[in-house]
Design an enzyme around this catalytic site. Structure first.
Site, PDB file in Angstrom:
ATOM      1  N   GLY A  24     -42.823 -16.842  75.179  1.00 52.80           N
ATOM      2  CA  GLY A  24     -43.893 -17.301  74.239  1.00 52.80           C
ATOM      3  C   GLY A  24     -43.304 -18.237  73.056  1.00 52.80           C
ATOM      4  O   GLY A  24     -42.197 -18.524  73.106  1.00 52.80           O
ATOM      5  N   GLY A  26     -43.911 -20.488  69.307  1.00 54.14           N
ATOM      6  CA  GLY A  26     -44.623 -20.462  67.860  1.00 54.14           C
ATOM      7  C   GLY A  26     -44.348 -21.929  67.192  1.00 54.14           C
ATOM      8  O   GLY A  26     -43.728 -22.634  67.913  1.00 54.14           O
ATOM      9  N   LYS A  46     -34.295 -16.483  71.364  1.00 56.68           N
ATOM     10  CA  LYS A  46     -35.035 -17.038  70.679  1.00 56.68           C
ATOM     11  C   LYS A  46     -34.360 -18.516  70.422  1.00 56.68           C
ATOM     12  O   LYS A  46     -33.149 -18.559  69.790  1.00 56.68           O
ATOM     13  CB  LYS A  46     -35.399 -16.491  68.975  1.00 56.68           C
ATOM     14  CG  LYS A  46     -36.180 -17.318  68.272  1.00 56.68           C
ATOM     15  CD  LYS A  46     -36.519 -16.514  67.148  1.00 56.68           C
ATOM     16  CE  LYS A  46     -37.280 -17.270  66.076  1.00 56.68           C
ATOM     17  NZ  LYS A  46     -37.619 -16.634  64.935  1.00 56.68           N
ATOM     18  N   ASP A 139     -42.637 -11.392  56.073  1.00 57.23           N
ATOM     19  CA  ASP A 139     -43.655 -11.990  56.874  1.00 57.23           C
ATOM     20  C   ASP A 139     -44.087 -10.719  57.850  1.00 57.23           C
ATOM     21  O   ASP A 139     -44.124 -10.941  58.952  1.00 57.23           O
ATOM     22  CB  ASP A 139     -43.340 -13.175  57.450  1.00 57.23           C
ATOM     23  CG  ASP A 139     -44.480 -13.723  58.214  1.00 57.23           C
ATOM     24  OD1 ASP A 139     -45.507 -13.547  57.882  1.00 57.23           O
ATOM     25  OD2 ASP A 139     -44.292 -14.442  59.334  1.00 57.23           O
TER      26      ASP A 139
END
Length: 291
Positions: A24, A26, A46, A139
């Protein structure tokens, strides 16, 4: 951007992590499934987008995420095992590889109160640990709660992505890594003080838990609009809509306490909120057995 992300697949980062697949992406970075070639173990990596990593302030925030998240050691927080920067300047963070789905994939319809309470208890347990380590998430939202399964087969909620976390010093004062007045977070889950650009502390995370609880029990978030500025105004001033009558009144009151506009009127800590929730669950079980 997609071609650049895919180009990393097949490469080996720092002689240890073979990148196998893109999971994924972002605005800040991308997450890959990778293989630790020495330990022969699958992990999640990441990677910060290279164009963003060139910004020294964002690079510093990424490093701070890695340093703070690596301090966390709790079943309800994703485990960070390594981080670094390659010779090519690629910044990366290595985490345990989770199998399951985001909490957001299960929202849209009201949950049974007990099922919601079980997940909320686990989220609060993770936050209690993070706050004890001096870390405020800032968040918390459905995309940052991952529903996985433990070795015993029991479903486990894990808080992920401390990317805009704020590290507290020993005196409890925040070490601000961003310019004063800048607002970070997701408006639908943002506390009033955060929406107003004010001081953020552990009780801001508790407000986000209240928003999650409201959405789980009602089937939709308390505040929503196509206009993000409108959502921010509602977070600051508008009272949340009432929960359905199917939600027991004591549980609804607990959710409302998390959604107090003033952080001073919310529970003092994740531990306090969790303790109150445990009492409510016991009360609800007793009522169900005597009904």
């Amino acid at each position: 951007m997609t071609a650049a992300l895919e180009a990393l697949v097949g490469q080996v980062l720092d002689d240890h992590y073979r990148v196998d697949a893109l999971l994924g992406a972002g605005g800040m970075g991308a997450v890959y499934r990778a293989r630790h070639t020495t330990l022969e173990r699958d992990v999640a990596v990441k990677v910060l987008h290279t164009d963003i990593g060139a910004d020294s302030s964002i690079s510093k925030r990424f490093d701070r995420e890695a340093q703070s998240a690596s301090r966390l050691d709790h079943p309800n927080c994703v485990r960070v095992t390594d981080f670094g920067t390659t010779q090519a300047g690629v910044k990366y963070l290595v985490m345990e590889l989770l199998v399951g789905e985001e909490l957001g994939a299960r929202l849209g319809q009201p949950w049974e109160p007990e099922a919601a309470c079980e997940v909320l208890d686990q989220i609060l347990a993770g936050l209690e640990h993070a706050h004890h380590c001096g870390i405020v998430h800032r968040d918390l939202k459905p995309e940052n709660v991952f529903m996985s399964r433990g070795l015993d087969g029991r479903e486990v909620a894990k808080i992920v992505d401390f990317g805009i976390a704020k590290l507290l010093d020993a005196d409890g004062a925040a070490e601000v890594l961003t310019r004063a007045g800048m607002v970070f977070g997701t408006p639908r889950y943002m506390s009033p003080e955060q929406a107003a650009g004010g001081k953020v502390d552990e009780r801001s995370d508790l407000y986000a838990v209240g928003v999650l609880a409201h959405e789980m029990l009602r089937g939709q978030p308390p505040f929503d609009s196509d206009d993000l500025a409108s959502i921010l105004r509602m977070q600051i001033m508008a009272p949340p809509p009432p929960l359905p009558d199917s939600v027991p009144a004591p549980l609804a009151a607990w959710v409302e306490s998390l959604l107090e506009k003033s952080r001073h009127e919310r529970p003092a800590s994740a531990a306090a909120a969790r303790e109150h929730l445990a009492e409510l669950r016991k009360l609800l079980r007793e009522r169900s057995t005597t009904a």
